[in-house]
Structure formats: C-alpha cells, structure tokens
Design a protein around this motif. Structure first.
Motif, mmCIF file in Angstrom:
data_model
loop_
_atom_site.group_PDB
_atom_site.id
_atom_site.type_symbol
_atom_site.label_atom_id
_atom_site.label_comp_id
_atom_site.label_asym_id
_atom_site.label_seq_id
_atom_site.Cartn_x
_atom_site.Cartn_y
_atom_site.Cartn_z
ATOM 1 N N VAL A 17 0.885 -1.303 0.079
ATOM 2 C CA VAL A 17 -0.090 -0.035 -0.008
ATOM 3 C C VAL A 17 0.820 1.284 -0.012
ATOM 4 O O VAL A 17 0.222 2.339 -0.207
ATOM 5 C CB VAL A 17 -0.966 -0.045 1.057
ATOM 6 C CG1 VAL A 17 -2.105 -1.204 1.248
ATOM 7 C CG2 VAL A 17 -0.241 -0.286 2.581
ATOM 8 N N LYS A 18 2.160 1.196 0.375
ATOM 9 C CA LYS A 18 2.996 2.429 0.253
ATOM 10 C C LYS A 18 3.422 2.698 -1.025
ATOM 11 O O LYS A 18 4.197 3.588 -1.464
ATOM 12 C CB LYS A 18 4.121 2.220 1.455
ATOM 13 C CG LYS A 18 3.908 2.343 2.742
ATOM 14 C CD LYS A 18 5.029 2.267 3.590
ATOM 15 C CE LYS A 18 4.510 2.430 5.006
ATOM 16 N NZ LYS A 18 5.487 1.819 6.102
ATOM 17 N N SER A 19 3.365 1.663 -1.779
ATOM 18 C CA SER A 19 3.842 1.898 -3.455
ATOM 19 C C SER A 19 3.016 2.856 -4.233
ATOM 20 O O SER A 19 1.650 2.676 -4.087
ATOM 21 C CB SER A 19 3.923 0.370 -4.240
ATOM 22 O OG SER A 19 4.154 0.738 -5.569
ATOM 23 N N GLU A 20 3.721 3.391 -4.857
ATOM 24 C CA GLU A 20 3.046 4.716 -5.754
ATOM 25 C C GLU A 20 2.065 3.954 -6.763
ATOM 26 O O GLU A 20 1.132 4.440 -7.218
ATOM 27 C CB GLU A 20 3.799 5.715 -6.155
ATOM 28 C CG GLU A 20 4.961 5.317 -6.985
ATOM 29 C CD GLU A 20 5.764 6.300 -7.519
ATOM 30 O OE1 GLU A 20 5.105 7.435 -7.738
ATOM 31 O OE2 GLU A 20 6.860 5.986 -7.395
ATOM 32 N N HIS A 21 2.535 2.527 -7.175
ATOM 33 C CA HIS A 21 1.832 2.291 -8.200
ATOM 34 C C HIS A 21 0.775 1.266 -7.899
ATOM 35 O O HIS A 21 0.244 0.768 -8.825
ATOM 36 C CB HIS A 21 2.882 1.512 -9.160
ATOM 37 C CG HIS A 21 3.814 2.301 -9.837
ATOM 38 N ND1 HIS A 21 3.586 3.334 -10.851
ATOM 39 C CD2 HIS A 21 5.223 2.382 -9.620
ATOM 40 C CE1 HIS A 21 4.501 3.875 -11.016
ATOM 41 N NE2 HIS A 21 5.681 3.473 -10.403
ATOM 42 N N VAL A 22 0.647 1.062 -6.548
ATOM 43 C CA VAL A 22 -0.503 0.008 -6.162
ATOM 44 C C VAL A 22 -1.560 0.810 -5.720
ATOM 45 O O VAL A 22 -1.630 1.701 -4.901
ATOM 46 C CB VAL A 22 -0.007 -0.836 -4.955
ATOM 47 C CG1 VAL A 22 -0.933 -1.439 -4.291
ATOM 48 C CG2 VAL A 22 1.043 -1.716 -5.527
ATOM 49 N N VAL A 23 -2.690 0.529 -6.512
ATOM 50 C CA VAL A 23 -3.752 1.186 -6.140
ATOM 51 C C VAL A 23 -4.674 0.567 -5.031
ATOM 52 O O VAL A 23 -5.278 1.280 -4.091
ATOM 53 C CB VAL A 23 -4.892 1.163 -7.510
ATOM 54 C CG1 VAL A 23 -6.153 1.612 -7.217
ATOM 55 C CG2 VAL A 23 -4.179 1.779 -8.530
ATOM 56 N N PHE A 24 -4.647 -0.786 -4.770
ATOM 57 C CA PHE A 24 -5.208 -1.515 -3.820
ATOM 58 C C PHE A 24 -4.377 -2.895 -3.492
ATOM 59 O O PHE A 24 -3.838 -3.298 -4.355
ATOM 60 C CB PHE A 24 -6.747 -1.993 -4.293
ATOM 61 C CG PHE A 24 -7.344 -2.891 -3.241
ATOM 62 C CD1 PHE A 24 -8.111 -2.321 -2.387
ATOM 63 C CD2 PHE A 24 -7.340 -4.208 -3.138
ATOM 64 C CE1 PHE A 24 -8.632 -2.915 -1.218
ATOM 65 C CE2 PHE A 24 -7.816 -4.969 -2.151
ATOM 66 C CZ PHE A 24 -8.623 -4.154 -1.187
ATOM 67 N N ALA A 25 -4.400 -2.857 -1.961
ATOM 68 C CA ALA A 25 -3.661 -4.021 -1.680
ATOM 69 C C ALA A 25 -4.215 -4.372 -0.466
ATOM 70 O O ALA A 25 -4.518 -3.714 0.504
ATOM 71 C CB ALA A 25 -2.261 -3.899 -1.463
ATOM 72 N N GLY A 26 -4.705 -5.652 -0.200
ATOM 73 C CA GLY A 26 -5.617 -6.377 0.800
ATOM 74 C C GLY A 26 -5.148 -7.624 1.003
ATOM 75 O O GLY A 26 -5.190 -8.501 0.126
#
Lengths: 171, 367
Positions: free
Chosen positions: A101-110
């Motif tokens: 979730v801290k990555s700028e390219h990741v929109v969603f992570a769960g």
C-alpha cells in the motif's frame, strides 16, 4: 521398549510398512464403522485418524505438488490479481500488504485469511498499470528482504558497540 | 522498465531501520527499533516467536520406568527441557534426512540412566543427568576449546543437544524424583523443529512489544472510571517519547515509528542469535515468495512491459532500486558477508535459485 511420542511428535513418512511415528497403534481403523450413530456408513472403512486433530506441521509444510503462491489474474478489473499463499499466515500477509500500500503504483492491496483453521491467506493487488501486480509483489518482497538486511547489520553494529562499551550487559 | 521504485525513501542515505540497544544480558535484549513500519516489527516478532528452528526432545524410548510418573508424562517433561541449539543450521530436519528414522545428521540423542538403589530419601533427577551420545551410543565429545563455528555469541553455548543449565546449582530443570528401588532408563531423541509445530521449539520465552506509550495514535482505547490519565500509569518507555501537548490536535495520519522490544530468550541460543535467526527466517520466507512467483509460467500475465518477460522488470527494478545502496558497502566490511547477501537480493535474481533447498541459502552470510 516402547516409543512414546512426545505430544506433537513429527510424523515421519515411515518406510517399509511401519506405522508412522506419532500415530497410535491402538487406534483401530474400523472403530467408527461399528458405531451405530454413524448412519449409512456401516461397513465402509472410515479413517478414524482423520478425526484426530491435524498434524501441526501442516501449518508450514507444503503438501506434495502444492505451490507456495498461486496467482490468478482478475478478469473484471484491469491490472488486478489475487494471490493465494499456501502455508503462510498473518506474518507474511500483513507485512506484504503494508509494503504494497505504500507503493505509488499500487492502487489497492488487501489480504484475508479465509478460514483460521487453514494455513492460507489471499492477497489482492491492483496496480495503476505501470507495473503488473506480480511485479509489485516481487518488488515488495525484495525491498523487505533488503530492509531486513539493513536491520540485521544495524543490529549487529549496535550489539558489537554494546559489547565493547558494556563488556556484557547490565539488565 | 524504468519505473520508480517505491517512494518510501528506500533510496535515502539514512533509510532503513535503526536499532538502539538499551539493556542486555545472557538471555535478554531490550532495544528500540525505529524508522520502520509496524507491520515489519510485528512480523519480526511473530517470526522470532514461532518460526526459528531449534532443538527439542521429540521421541523418547522408555527402556525402564518404575518411577511414579507415567511414560507420556515423562516424555512431555523431557520435551520441554531447553537444549543447546548451537549450529542448528548444520542439523537436518528429520523429514529432509535420507535416513530411515533418525540419525546423527538429523537428531541428537540423550541418555538418562538413574536408579535409587538404597537411599531412603527421594533421589532427584535433573536435566544435568542427561548425557549426550551418538546414535550408536558413543558419548559425544564436547567442542574443542576456542571452537568458532557458530554465529557470533553462539560460542558461549555448549555442544548442540546439551541441556541448557542456567541455575546457580548447575542442575537444570527437575525431571522426576525416584524413591528407593525406582529406576529410570530412557533414551531421548531430540530433533530440529519450529515453535509453530510445538512451543517446546521456541527460542524465546517472551517478547515484550510496545509502541506509542502515550497512546497518541489512539490505537487503543483506555477504559477508565473517572479519569484515564490518572488510572493508567505511563510505562517506562514513555520517557523515550514526547508527551502529547495539552489540546494538541489528533494526527490521524500519523504512523507508529518506534517499537520498544524486550526479547527474552530461553537460553537455547543467545538473544542476538534469536534476532539474527528471526531476520533470516523472515527473509527466507520472502525469498520463497519471490521464487514461487518467478517459477510460475510467464504466459498470460499482463505485465505491461511490451512483451518482455516479468523477470526483466524484476531484474531491472531490483538493480536500480538497490544499486545505489553503497552506504553499507565499504563501511560495513567488519560484518563480512552481509553485504554480499544484499547483492544477492538486489539485482541478481539468479541467486534465488539457490533457495531450492540448500541448507545454507545465505552464501556469504555467515562469513
């Protein structure tokens, strides 16, 4: 001479027809079929060992042919994928989620543990398209390994300093 | 692929976790872990609690037991005796060994022979009465003096498999008592395992873990009768952080940064080894994920890289992200192989193939 399996003893895949270490020799494989409470199963062989609590190593040892990570692209959402991690738990799930979730390219992570009795977690990742979800996860893993390596060195440095300064410790 | 790696400051000179050791002794380290995430600190805590390989008695051969304790009772007690986990990396898991049941490559053997022949007083049997032997019953010689095979700090440990004895009387835990005429003849087979399987394999007795002692982040809600401030005394760690100002606004975007960790080992390995092994175990878990994802077929994976295989991106990304981490290059040479280990993770994905099942995956790590 008798083997006494310590509680939680490791079951070794015994060779040459021996009962696996950790199984109980007095456990009859037919006892359930004699139980009148079990309807429709009379006469069929029931594995009573299946009713025993599962071996604890099933929490962390992959079964034959089982993959550590299963990857499934999401068809309805672009740049999204579901990863299923076998024989892993919150230790890895939350760590990866927090990194992603801290990555700028990741929109969603769960992540989610579908059932607490099964050592599996699912990680859903959606990216902005610059990177694929798989790359994002691999990248997150690499950065975490890196971060842990720095932590290890920092710790060693501190520990050596402490040893020189304190000559042991003072807790 | 020249996408920016994660914008979390990993490229900064001073990035990365920091450690401040506050107190330590033979079994315990009290330290502050800062400049890292809650998730990482907690994963490390969980790994150290449950997934570091150690040694514990797993099978017990009862040759004679006329004591008052039942066989399985005794076996359970023997299982809980802490045994030295020195050079545990060189011991195989029983399931990975080629032997039929157990051998000197995957197990340690401890013999206990005790009889109370003619004392009217109870005879006490302690862990010190266990003698280490090989599979065929020959006594195990202790390491030669100055033996240096183990990790730093491990040199103070006795031979692998030896019970850890830390009490003043040098007796170790009490196993059982024998009345006149009672006898105990037992062979214990100690195996490598992790605490996820059974807590007897835990290298830690407890890990204290605290963050945000003033509860500024409001991760917890303090129950109170009249006044939470009066009813909840501050912990010692509160001195390490700025107390909240009166009337200060709640920073809802703030994240925990400092973690006060009290790592208490059982003595089976020194506490710094617990930390190192915890980090390494967690790295191995992550490396397994990388390996698992890299092994998978590349077909049909939309990688958005215009036809290149996902591995190219990984390699380039890895290279650019870590290439400039020279801060740890020269200066850390005192800690030898660590830097080599980094490069293995950084750009060179080929290094991961060594994770296949090699006993010592971290080539240069141990120096």
């Amino acid at each position: 001479m008798a083997y006494e399996p310590v509680f939680g003893a490791l079951t070794i895949h015994a060779k040459g027809g021996k009962a696996p270490v950790g199984s109980w020799s007095n456990a009859s494989r037919y006892s359930c079929s004699l139980d009148p409470r079990i309807n429709g199963n009379v006469g069929t062989k029931i594995d009573v060992l299946a009713d025993l609590p599962p071996d604890r190593y099933e929490l962390f040892l992959l079964e034959d042919g089982e993959k550590k990570v299963e990857f499934e692209p999401e068809t309805r959402v672009p740049h999204a994928a579901m990863f299923t991690f076998n024989k892993e738990d919150h230790t890895l799930g939350n760590l990866l989620r927090a990194k992603l979730v801290k990555s700028e390219h990741v929109v969603f992570a769960g992540y989610q543990v579908p059932h607490p009795l099964f050592a599996v977690f699912k990680l859903r990742v959606q990216t902005d398209g610059e990177v694929s979800p798989k790359e994002a996860v691999v990248q997150a893993c690499q950065e975490l390994v890196k971060e842990l390596q720095i932590l290890d060195q920092e710790f060693t440095k501190e520990w050596e300093l402490k040893k020189i300064a304190g000559g042991g410790g003072d807790l | 692929m020249d996408y920016e790696p994660y914008g979390n400051g990993m490229n900064d000179e001073d990035a990365g976790p920091r450690v401040t050791i506050r107190r330590s002794n033979r079994t315990t380290i009290d330290f502050v872990l800062s400049n890292t995430s809650l998730a990482l600190a907690n994963s490390l805590r969980r790994t150290m609690l449950a997934e570091i390989p150690t040694l514990a008695v797993d099978l017990v051969e009862i040759h004679a037991n006329t004591s008052v304790l039942a066989d399985e009772f005794l076996a359970h007690r023997l299982g809980l005796i802490p045994l030295s986990a020195r050079d545990i990396d060189k011991l195989l898991y029983g399931r990975d060994c080629t032997c039929d049941d157990f051998c000197d490559n995957c197990a340690c053997f401890l013999r206990l022979n005790a009889v109370n022949r003619n004392s009217d007083e109870n005879m006490k049997i302690f862990a010190r009465d266990l003698t280490l032997e090989t599979r065929d019953g020959r006594p195990v010689e202790p390491w030669p003096a100055g033996h240096n095979a183990g990790m730093d700090g491990e040199q103070e440990l006795p031979t692998r498999g030896q019970p850890i004895i830390m009490d003043e009387g040098q007796k170790g835990p009490l196993i059982c008592q024998l009345r006149k005429g009672q006898e105990l003849r037992v062979r214990c087979i100690a195996k490598k395992g992790i605490a996820k399987e059974h807590s007897k394999w835990a290298p830690t007795a407890a890990i204290g873990f605290e963050y945000d002692p003033h509860n500024k982040l409001r991760h917890t809600q303090l129950w109170y009768e009249a006044n939470a401030k009066e009813e909840w005394p501050l912990t010692a760690n509160a001195d390490w952080e700025e107390p909240p100002q009166e009337g200060q606004r709640f920073e809802y975007e703030a994240e925990p940064d400092s973690f006060y960790i009290n790592l208490e080992g059982t003595g089976v390995m020194p506490p710094d080894s617990v930390m190192h092994n915890g980090i390494r175990t967690l790295q191995e878990k992550l490396a397994n994920v990388i390996k698992g994802l890299s092994d998978e077929g590349d077909a049909g994976v939309p990688n958005g890289m215009g036809g290149g295989s996902p591995m190219d991106g990984v390699m380039n990304g890895g290279g650019t992200a870590y290439g400039n981490q020279t801060a740890y290059g020269g200066g850390m040479s005192a800690y030898g192989g660590g830097v080599g280990g980094q490069s293995a993770y950084g750009g060179n994905m080929g290094a991961f193939s060594s994770y296949g099942g090699a006993a010592t995956p971290y080539g240069g790590y141990r120096g």
